[in-house]
Motif scaffolding. Structure first.
Motif, PDB file in Angstrom:
ATOM      1  N   TYR A 163       0.829  -1.205   0.000  1.00  0.00           N
ATOM      2  CA  TYR A 163       0.000   0.000   0.000  1.00  0.00           C
ATOM      3  C   TYR A 163       0.862   1.253   0.000  1.00  0.00           C
ATOM      4  N   GLN A 164       1.940   1.250   0.788  1.00  0.00           N
ATOM      5  CA  GLN A 164       2.838   2.401   0.818  1.00  0.00           C
ATOM      6  C   GLN A 164       3.460   2.636  -0.559  1.00  0.00           C
ATOM      7  N   ARG A 165       3.853   1.569  -1.218  1.00  0.00           N
ATOM      8  CA  ARG A 165       4.420   1.711  -2.562  1.00  0.00           C
ATOM      9  C   ARG A 165       3.413   2.345  -3.517  1.00  0.00           C
ATOM     10  N   LYS A 166       2.172   1.883  -3.460  1.00  0.00           N
ATOM     11  CA  LYS A 166       1.140   2.434  -4.340  1.00  0.00           C
ATOM     12  C   LYS A 166       0.895   3.908  -4.059  1.00  0.00           C
ATOM     13  N   LEU A 167       0.896   4.284  -2.784  1.00  0.00           N
ATOM     14  CA  LEU A 167       0.738   5.698  -2.447  1.00  0.00           C
ATOM     15  C   LEU A 167       1.838   6.534  -3.080  1.00  0.00           C
ATOM     16  N   LEU A 168       3.076   6.080  -2.962  1.00  0.00           N
ATOM     17  CA  LEU A 168       4.208   6.847  -3.457  1.00  0.00           C
ATOM     18  C   LEU A 168       4.242   6.902  -4.981  1.00  0.00           C
ATOM     19  N   CYS A 169       3.774   5.849  -5.631  1.00  0.00           N
ATOM     20  CA  CYS A 169       3.726   5.851  -7.098  1.00  0.00           C
ATOM     21  C   CYS A 169       2.703   6.853  -7.628  1.00  0.00           C
ATOM     22  N   GLN A 170       1.669   7.113  -6.845  1.00  0.00           N
ATOM     23  CA  GLN A 170       0.598   8.062  -7.176  1.00  0.00           C
ATOM     24  C   GLN A 170      -0.341   7.513  -8.261  1.00  0.00           C
ATOM     25  N   ASN A 171      -1.590   7.954  -8.156  1.00  0.00           N
ATOM     26  CA  ASN A 171      -2.633   7.654  -9.152  1.00  0.00           C
ATOM     27  C   ASN A 171      -2.971   6.173  -9.278  1.00  0.00           C
TER      28      ASN A 171
ATOM     29  N   THR B 250      12.325   3.274  -5.621  1.00  0.00           N
ATOM     30  CA  THR B 250      11.743   3.173  -6.958  1.00  0.00           C
ATOM     31  C   THR B 250      10.329   3.735  -6.983  1.00  0.00           C
ATOM     32  N   ALA B 251       9.553   3.445  -5.948  1.00  0.00           N
ATOM     33  CA  ALA B 251       8.192   3.978  -5.878  1.00  0.00           C
ATOM     34  C   ALA B 251       8.220   5.503  -5.859  1.00  0.00           C
ATOM     35  N   THR B 252       9.158   6.078  -5.115  1.00  0.00           N
ATOM     36  CA  THR B 252       9.280   7.527  -5.045  1.00  0.00           C
ATOM     37  C   THR B 252       9.683   8.100  -6.400  1.00  0.00           C
ATOM     38  N   ASP B 253      10.587   7.415  -7.085  1.00  0.00           N
ATOM     39  CA  ASP B 253      10.989   7.843  -8.433  1.00  0.00           C
ATOM     40  C   ASP B 253       9.795   7.833  -9.384  1.00  0.00           C
ATOM     41  N   ILE B 254       9.000   6.781  -9.333  1.00  0.00           N
ATOM     42  CA  ILE B 254       7.823   6.683 -10.197  1.00  0.00           C
ATOM     43  C   ILE B 254       6.863   7.834  -9.907  1.00  0.00           C
ATOM     44  N   GLY B 255       6.668   8.134  -8.631  1.00  0.00           N
ATOM     45  CA  GLY B 255       5.801   9.246  -8.267  1.00  0.00           C
ATOM     46  C   GLY B 255       6.326  10.575  -8.760  1.00  0.00           C
ATOM     47  N   MET B 256       7.642  10.754  -8.740  1.00  0.00           N
ATOM     48  CA  MET B 256       8.206  12.017  -9.212  1.00  0.00           C
ATOM     49  C   MET B 256       8.048  12.167 -10.722  1.00  0.00           C
ATOM     50  N   VAL B 257       8.140  11.062 -11.458  1.00  0.00           N
ATOM     51  CA  VAL B 257       7.868  11.125 -12.901  1.00  0.00           C
ATOM     52  C   VAL B 257       6.453  11.640 -13.131  1.00  0.00           C
ATOM     53  N   ASN B 258       5.549  11.231 -12.262  1.00  0.00           N
ATOM     54  CA  ASN B 258       4.162  11.688 -12.399  1.00  0.00           C
ATOM     55  C   ASN B 258       4.059  13.211 -12.319  1.00  0.00           C
ATOM     56  N   ALA B 259       4.901  13.835 -11.494  1.00  0.00           N
ATOM     57  CA  ALA B 259       4.890  15.298 -11.405  1.00  0.00           C
ATOM     58  C   ALA B 259       5.268  15.915 -12.752  1.00  0.00           C
ATOM     59  N   TYR B 260       6.264  15.340 -13.405  1.00  0.00           N
ATOM     60  CA  TYR B 260       6.676  15.859 -14.714  1.00  0.00           C
ATOM     61  C   TYR B 260       5.628  15.573 -15.779  1.00  0.00           C
ATOM     62  N   ARG B 261       4.981  14.429 -15.720  1.00  0.00           N
ATOM     63  CA  ARG B 261       3.899  14.128 -16.654  1.00  0.00           C
ATOM     64  C   ARG B 261       2.754  15.133 -16.491  1.00  0.00           C
ATOM     65  N   THR B 262       2.413  15.421 -15.241  1.00  0.00           N
ATOM     66  CA  THR B 262       1.333  16.365 -14.967  1.00  0.00           C
ATOM     67  C   THR B 262       1.665  17.742 -15.523  1.00  0.00           C
TER      68      THR B 262
ATOM     69  N   ARG C 108       2.949  -0.511 -13.678  1.00  0.00           N
ATOM     70  CA  ARG C 108       2.037  -1.636 -13.453  1.00  0.00           C
ATOM     71  C   ARG C 108       2.821  -2.872 -13.000  1.00  0.00           C
ATOM     72  N   LEU C 109       3.912  -3.169 -13.659  1.00  0.00           N
ATOM     73  CA  LEU C 109       4.717  -4.348 -13.299  1.00  0.00           C
ATOM     74  C   LEU C 109       5.309  -4.191 -11.898  1.00  0.00           C
ATOM     75  N   TYR C 110       5.743  -2.983 -11.571  1.00  0.00           N
ATOM     76  CA  TYR C 110       6.332  -2.735 -10.255  1.00  0.00           C
ATOM     77  C   TYR C 110       5.346  -3.006  -9.144  1.00  0.00           C
ATOM     78  N   ASN C 111       4.067  -2.754  -9.394  1.00  0.00           N
ATOM     79  CA  ASN C 111       3.057  -2.891  -8.347  1.00  0.00           C
ATOM     80  C   ASN C 111       2.296  -4.218  -8.368  1.00  0.00           C
ATOM     81  N   LEU C 112       2.747  -5.161  -9.187  1.00  0.00           N
ATOM     82  CA  LEU C 112       2.118  -6.478  -9.170  1.00  0.00           C
ATOM     83  C   LEU C 112       2.362  -7.184  -7.841  1.00  0.00           C
TER      84      LEU C 112
END
Length: 320
Positions: free
Chosen positions: A150-158, A255-267, A316-320
Motif C-alpha cells: 500500500y505504501q508503494r502504491k501511495l508513493l507511485c501516485q494515481n 523506486t516507488a518515489t521515483d515513479i511518483g516524481m515522474v508523475n509530477a513531470y507528466r502532470t 504496473r509491473l512494479y506494483n504487481l
C-alpha cells in the motif's frame, strides 16, 4: 451533552466558500450516533455566508454546542493552513478530517473509533461513496493491501486513493513524527500528509462506508487544475520525496518515489507547464534509469501519451 476534557475524537473542518453545502454537512456531523466528539471548524476568511449558515445549524443542536469550536483566521491561509490550525487546536485522542462540502453517514465516527480502540491501529480506513445530485452513486471499498504494498502504491501516485478524509488517525502518531498539513500546500495536501503518516502507521481496514464524497461541487480544489494548484502539487511531491529519502536510507521505497516524481513531470507536461518549474521545486534526484529516461523524453518534447508507453507498463509491473 458535555464535552470531556480530553475528547475521544476531534472532527476537523476547514470552511471556505461552501455556503451551498455547509448546512447539509453540519447536520450529518451533529447527528452522529457517537457522542464524545469535539468539532473544530476553521473559518479561513470565507467571503460568502458559510459561517452564518453554520451558526444557524449549530443553534438547532443545543446538546452539541459545548462540543463545538469555531476558529477565525485573520487572513486566508488556504486549505493546508486551515487544516493545520484545526489540528494544532484540537484535543482529541483521534482526529477525523471532513471537507465542508461532504457528508458522514450517521454511524461513521462510532465505527471508526471502535475499530481503532479494538485493534490498536494508528489509522483506520473505511469505505466511501461518491455523492452526486443528492444521492449515493459509486461505492469505493478501502484498499486491503499489505502495509508495504500500500505504501508503494501511495508513493507511485494515481494507483490508490491518498485521501485524507474517510479515515481516523491517532493524533499522537502524527504529533510524534511532526506530520502536519502545511500552509502553502493546498492542492495535493492529502498526499503530503497521508503518504508520510502511512509510513509509520499500523493500519486497519473496515468494510463500512464511513464517508460521502461530493462529486458535484465544481469549485472544489479537485476541479481546479490551475498553475497555482500545480505548484502546490509539486511542493507536495518534493515534501514526500525528501521525507522518504530521509526515513528510508536502504532505499526500500526509492523506486516507488521515483515513479511518483515522474508523475509530477507528466502532470506538468499535460498542463503545458514548463518542466523547469518542476525542477525549481522538486530537487529530489530520480535515480531509476527508466524513470530518468521518461523525464528526459518529456524534456525533449515527447507527448505524455508516448512516454506513457514506457511509464505505465513499468509502473504496473512494479506494483504487481
Amino acid at each position: 451533552m458535555s464535552l470531556s476534557i480530553m475528547p475521544i475524537v476531534s472532527i476537523l473542518v476547514p470552511i471556505y466558500g461552501v455556503e451551498k453545502y455547509i448546512e447539509q454537512c453540519a447536520h450529518t456531523l451533529f447527528q452522529q450516533s457517537y457522542n464524545d466528539i469535539e468539532f473544530v471548524f476553521v473559518n479561513d476568511c470565507t467571503k460568502d455566508r458559510s459561517v452564518e449558515i453554520l451558526q444557524q445549524v449549530i443553534r438547532q443542536y443545543p446538546e452539541r454546542q459545548a462540543q463545538i469550536r469555531l476558529i477565525e483566521h485573520e487572513h486566508n491561509k488556504g486549505l493546508g493552513g486551515a487544516r493545520h490550525t484545526a489540528f494544532a487546536a484540537c484535543k482529541g485522542r483521534y482526529v477525523i478530517h471532513v471537507d465542508s462540502d461532504d457528508l458522514l453517514p450517521r454511524d461513521s465516527v462510532r465505527l471508526l473509533v471502535e475499530a481503532a480502540e479494538q485493534t490498536g491501529a494508528d489509522i483506520v480506513d473505511g469505505g466511501f461513496a461518491d455523492w452526486e445530485n443528492g444521492k449515493v452513486s459509486i461505492l469505493h471499498h478501502a484498499c486491503r493491501d499489505s502495509h508495504h504494498k500500500y505504501q508503494r502504491k501511495l508513493l507511485c501516485q494515481n494507483i490508490t486513493s491518498n485521501r485524507i478524509w474517510g479515515r481516523i488517525y491517532r493524533k499522537s502518531l502524527l504529533e510524534s513524527h511532526g506530520i502536519y498539513s502545511i500552509e502553502g500546500i493546498d492542492y495535493s495536501e492529502d498526499y503530503a500528509v497521508v503518504a508520510r503518516a502511512m509510513y509509520f502507521a499500523r493500519r486497519h481496514v473496515i468494510d463500512d462506508i464511513v464517508y460521502y464524497y461530493r462529486k458535484d461541487n465544481i469549485t472544489s480544489y479537485t476541479h481546479d487544475i490551475s498553475e497555482k494548484n500545480l505548484t502546490s502539487h509539486f511542493k507536495a511531491c518534493q515534501l514526500v520525496a525528501s521525507f522518504i529519502q530521509q526515513q528510508d536510507p536502504k532505499g526500500k521505497y526509492r523506486t516507488a518515489t521515483d515513479i511518483g516524481m515522474v508523475n509530477a513531470y507528466r502532470t506538468a507536461a499535460e498542463q503545458h507547464i514548463p518542466l523547469s518549474q518542476v525542477d525549481r521545486i522538486c530537487t529530489y534526484h530520480v535515480s531509476h534509469p527508466l524513470c530518468r529516461l521518461c523525464i528526459a523524453l518529456l524534456r525533449r518534447g515527447w507527448k505524455v501519451k508516448h512516454v506513457n508507453w514506457l511509464y505505465l507498463p513499468f509502473r504496473r509491473l512494479y506494483n504487481l
